[in-house]
Design a protein around this motif. Structure first.
Motif, PDB file in Angstrom:
ATOM      1  N   ASN A   1      45.337  36.297  50.330  1.00 54.55           N
ATOM      2  CA  ASN A   1      45.241  36.723  49.251  1.00 54.55           C
ATOM      3  C   ASN A   1      46.958  37.060  48.855  1.00 54.55           C
ATOM      4  O   ASN A   1      47.191  36.662  47.638  1.00 54.55           O
ATOM      5  CB  ASN A   1      44.590  38.023  49.085  1.00 54.55           C
ATOM      6  CG  ASN A   1      43.065  37.902  49.145  1.00 54.55           C
ATOM      7  OD1 ASN A   1      42.515  36.572  48.813  1.00 54.55           O
ATOM      8  ND2 ASN A   1      42.265  38.779  49.396  1.00 54.55           N
TER       9      ASN A   1
ATOM     10  N   ILE B   1      48.364  43.910  40.583  1.00 54.67           N
ATOM     11  CA  ILE B   1      46.995  43.954  40.334  1.00 54.67           C
ATOM     12  C   ILE B   1      46.843  44.688  38.912  1.00 54.67           C
ATOM     13  O   ILE B   1      47.525  45.829  38.918  1.00 54.67           O
ATOM     14  CB  ILE B   1      46.101  44.564  40.970  1.00 54.67           C
ATOM     15  CG1 ILE B   1      46.166  43.659  42.499  1.00 54.67           C
ATOM     16  CG2 ILE B   1      44.448  44.540  40.819  1.00 54.67           C
ATOM     17  CD1 ILE B   1      45.540  44.322  43.668  1.00 54.67           C
TER      18      ILE B   1
ATOM     19  N   ASP C   1      41.800  46.676  37.081  1.00 52.16           N
ATOM     20  CA  ASP C   1      40.895  45.957  38.066  1.00 52.16           C
ATOM     21  C   ASP C   1      40.956  46.622  39.289  1.00 52.16           C
ATOM     22  O   ASP C   1      40.117  46.308  40.496  1.00 52.16           O
ATOM     23  CB  ASP C   1      41.677  44.472  38.326  1.00 52.16           C
ATOM     24  CG  ASP C   1      41.347  43.529  37.102  1.00 52.16           C
ATOM     25  OD1 ASP C   1      40.294  43.864  36.413  1.00 52.16           O
ATOM     26  OD2 ASP C   1      42.105  42.582  36.567  1.00 52.16           O
TER      27      ASP C   1
ATOM     28  N   ILE D   1      38.182  45.511  42.755  1.00 50.30           N
ATOM     29  CA  ILE D   1      38.554  44.436  43.647  1.00 50.30           C
ATOM     30  C   ILE D   1      37.747  44.398  44.903  1.00 50.30           C
ATOM     31  O   ILE D   1      37.501  43.151  45.455  1.00 50.30           O
ATOM     32  CB  ILE D   1      39.910  44.442  43.988  1.00 50.30           C
ATOM     33  CG1 ILE D   1      40.503  45.611  44.724  1.00 50.30           C
ATOM     34  CG2 ILE D   1      40.845  44.314  42.660  1.00 50.30           C
ATOM     35  CD1 ILE D   1      41.980  45.607  45.277  1.00 50.30           C
TER      36      ILE D   1
ATOM     37  N   TYR E   1      33.023  40.330  42.505  1.00 52.79           N
ATOM     38  CA  TYR E   1      33.932  40.357  41.518  1.00 52.79           C
ATOM     39  C   TYR E   1      35.390  39.427  41.555  1.00 52.79           C
ATOM     40  O   TYR E   1      35.963  39.346  42.703  1.00 52.79           O
ATOM     41  CB  TYR E   1      34.617  41.948  41.532  1.00 52.79           C
ATOM     42  CG  TYR E   1      35.580  42.017  40.383  1.00 52.79           C
ATOM     43  CD1 TYR E   1      35.263  42.583  39.234  1.00 52.79           C
ATOM     44  CD2 TYR E   1      36.822  41.976  40.637  1.00 52.79           C
ATOM     45  CE1 TYR E   1      36.238  42.558  38.076  1.00 52.79           C
ATOM     46  CE2 TYR E   1      37.735  42.274  39.749  1.00 52.79           C
ATOM     47  CZ  TYR E   1      37.397  42.618  38.394  1.00 52.79           C
ATOM     48  OH  TYR E   1      38.457  42.712  37.367  1.00 52.79           O
ATOM     49  N   ARG E   2      35.166  38.544  40.539  1.00 52.56           N
ATOM     50  CA  ARG E   2      36.426  37.640  40.602  1.00 52.56           C
ATOM     51  C   ARG E   2      37.415  37.943  39.633  1.00 52.56           C
ATOM     52  O   ARG E   2      37.108  38.079  38.534  1.00 52.56           O
ATOM     53  CB  ARG E   2      35.782  36.133  40.289  1.00 52.56           C
ATOM     54  CG  ARG E   2      34.612  35.757  41.159  1.00 52.56           C
ATOM     55  CD  ARG E   2      34.085  34.366  41.185  1.00 52.56           C
ATOM     56  NE  ARG E   2      33.873  33.897  39.772  1.00 52.56           N
ATOM     57  CZ  ARG E   2      33.593  32.614  39.289  1.00 52.56           C
ATOM     58  NH1 ARG E   2      33.877  31.750  40.224  1.00 52.56           N
ATOM     59  NH2 ARG E   2      33.317  32.637  37.972  1.00 52.56           N
ATOM     60  N   GLY E   3      38.698  37.945  40.122  1.00 55.03           N
ATOM     61  CA  GLY E   3      39.903  37.988  39.084  1.00 55.03           C
ATOM     62  C   GLY E   3      40.039  36.524  38.559  1.00 55.03           C
ATOM     63  O   GLY E   3      39.258  35.589  38.431  1.00 55.03           O
TER      64      GLY E   3
ATOM     65  N   GLY F   1      34.755  36.054  45.173  1.00 58.13           N
ATOM     66  CA  GLY F   1      34.888  37.542  44.904  1.00 58.13           C
ATOM     67  C   GLY F   1      34.134  38.001  46.177  1.00 58.13           C
ATOM     68  O   GLY F   1      33.901  39.218  46.026  1.00 58.13           O
TER      69      GLY F   1
ATOM     70  N   THR G   1      51.787  44.541  45.555  1.00 60.04           N
ATOM     71  CA  THR G   1      50.821  45.072  46.064  1.00 60.04           C
ATOM     72  C   THR G   1      50.937  45.781  47.472  1.00 60.04           C
ATOM     73  O   THR G   1      51.493  45.036  48.270  1.00 60.04           O
ATOM     74  CB  THR G   1      49.365  44.487  45.699  1.00 60.04           C
ATOM     75  OG1 THR G   1      49.510  44.080  44.524  1.00 60.04           O
ATOM     76  CG2 THR G   1      48.222  45.114  46.220  1.00 60.04           C
TER      77      THR G   1
END
Length: 456
Positions: free
Chosen positions: A355, A388, A392, A396, A401-403, A409, A436
């Motif tokens: 990621n 981020i 959101d 996360i 859950y899809r960004g 997700g 992040t």
């Protein structure tokens, strides 16, 4: 609920009134004891004076007895003096008769003797001289108007206070019971509405007490349920979207080949293979997620050297990082150890590093750090990516859950499930446009149940 609160409050009010009655009884009892002690002291004074008068006169002198009888009357005592033969030497009535009429009336009124003469019991007190009885003093205590006034006033105040406080307590009990029960009833109704599917239900409880905190917690729970429900509804849509595209392509290609419209050459087979690979990846992701949920039953815990694990991961991502122009840096001492399942822990960091590579621009870096603490080990994965969005961050780790970058997700959901399976925690801090930081903490000793399942 209202009735229960009301009964409790009324019971407490009744206890308060009962306590006041008990307190009054104790006060009156002690006051009566004090009064009795004072009366005994007055009798002692009269006895001592009579014995002294007898010593001076060598006999009972009626004039001295009159003075003592008048004095005793002023002290609230109705007296009779008898000699050793039992003959009455002097009493209060004779003493009053020997006085002037005005003085007599004044003493009778002041002492209450006129109204109470002839009533009550006499108590006998012997008179001695050198150990020999010389007579007797008979005493009848006259009620003190001040004491009677105090007692009656106390009773009257008790009745008034009990009535007033009782009414106030009833009114306050009703008001407080309604105030206490209304938020609870409101939360109960809201919970019932939520159980029937109305996840938009919220409660507003003003104030700054425990009930307000309960209402806020309820609203947070309802919001979380609403978000979870929304995410669950997206599962089918997400899966359908991810599966429909490769299936549609494969079906179209195969129908074209069967109809002779599309040639059955190597490029066509390669295309079908790529779409099949997409389907395999989706199914594998789903398998990984459900396997992560059940990983607590299959953990193989070992003491791992964190630096060596990071070095291997950095080597695995070396080519992908070089192609994107990103540097992977390890900041961990050799002596830092972590108790974990090697395969599961590697899966956690593979997902996090993958990621980070997606969101870190060329020239950025990814830092893998570790620190040993008394309770275990703290591990951080830091990137200098795009960050981020604040709204959101709470979502996360949710399933499906899809960004905006797409995907199923499931990556971070798998990470959280694996960390939870180790008894650890994971937190994220991020600043939009600055990067992040994922912070993971693993305990020094995993749960014993995890070790016991390995043996099976």
């Amino acid at each position: 609920m209202f009735k229960k609160f009301l009964l409790i409050l009324l019971f407490m009010a009744g206890l308060g009134v009962s306590s006041s009655i008990l307190l009054r009884e104790l006060v009156v009892r002690d006051f009566n004891r004090l009064t009795e002690a004072e009366q005994e002291d007055r009798v002692s004074w009269v006895v001592a004076d009579l014995e002294s008068a007898f010593v001076k006169q060598k006999s009972w002198n009626p004039e001295m007895a009159v003075e003592d009888a008048v004095w005793a009357l002023q002290l609230g005592l109705d007296t009779r003096v008898r000699d050793r033969d039992g003959t009455i030497v002097m009493d209060t009535s004779r003493a009053l008769a020997s006085l002037e009429p005005e003085q007599r009336v004044r003493l009778k009124v002041a002492s209450g003797f006129a109204q109470l003469a002839g009533t009550g019991e006499f108590y006998v007190y012997p008179l001695f001289l050198h150990g020999e009885e010389i007579g007797q003093l008979e005493v009848r205590f006259l009620p003190d108007a001040r004491n009677s006034f105090f007692t009656s006033r106390t009773n009257r105040l008790l009745v008034y206070s009990a009535l007033i406080l009782g009414v106030i307590a009833c009114i306050l009990s009703i008001v407080i019971a309604r105030r206490l029960s209304r938020p609870i009833v409101r939360i109960s109704q809201a919970a019932q509405n939520i159980s029937q599917g109305n996840l938009t239900e919220r409660v507003e409880i003003p104030g700054n007490d425990e009930l307000t905190s309960l209402g806020q917690s309820f609203n947070t729970m309802a919001h979380t349920l609403q978000v979870q429900n929304k995410l669950r509804k997206q599962i089918c849509a997400n899966l359908a979207h991810e599966l429909r595209t490769p299936l549609t392509i494969m079906r179209g290609q195969l129908e074209g080949v069967l109809d002779g419209v599309i040639p059955n050459d190597e490029s066509r087979i390669r295309l079908l293979l790529e779409e099949n690979q997409r389907l395999t990846t989706i199914v594998a992701s789903m398998e990984d997620f459900f396997e992560a949920q059940a990983s607590v039953l299959s953990l193989d815990i070992h003491q791992l050297q964190l630096r060596q694990l990071f070095d291997n991961l950095a080597l695995s991502f070396e080519v992908a990082a070089r192609e994107k122009g990103v540097v992977i840096r390890v900041e961990s001492d050799d002596e830092i150890m972590v108790s974990a399942d090697p395969d599961r822990l590697s899966q956690v960091f593979i997902n996090l590093i993958s990621n980070s590579l997606k969101v870190t621009p060329p020239g950025g870096e990814i830092i893998l750090g570790g620190k040993q603490i008394a309770s275990g080990c703290i591990i951080t994965v830091t990137d200098t990516g795009c960050g981020i969005a604040e709204e959101d961050i709470p979502l996360i780790f949710e399933r499906f859950y899809r960004g905006k970058d797409g995907g199923l997700g499931l990556g971070l959901a798998i990470v959280r499930e694996l960390v939870d399976a180790h008894g650890g925690t994971i937190e994220v801090t991020s600043q939009k446009g600055a990067g992040t930081v994922f912070t993971l903490q693993f305990p020094a000793e995993p749960k014993t149940t995890q070790f016991s399942t390995i043996a099976t």
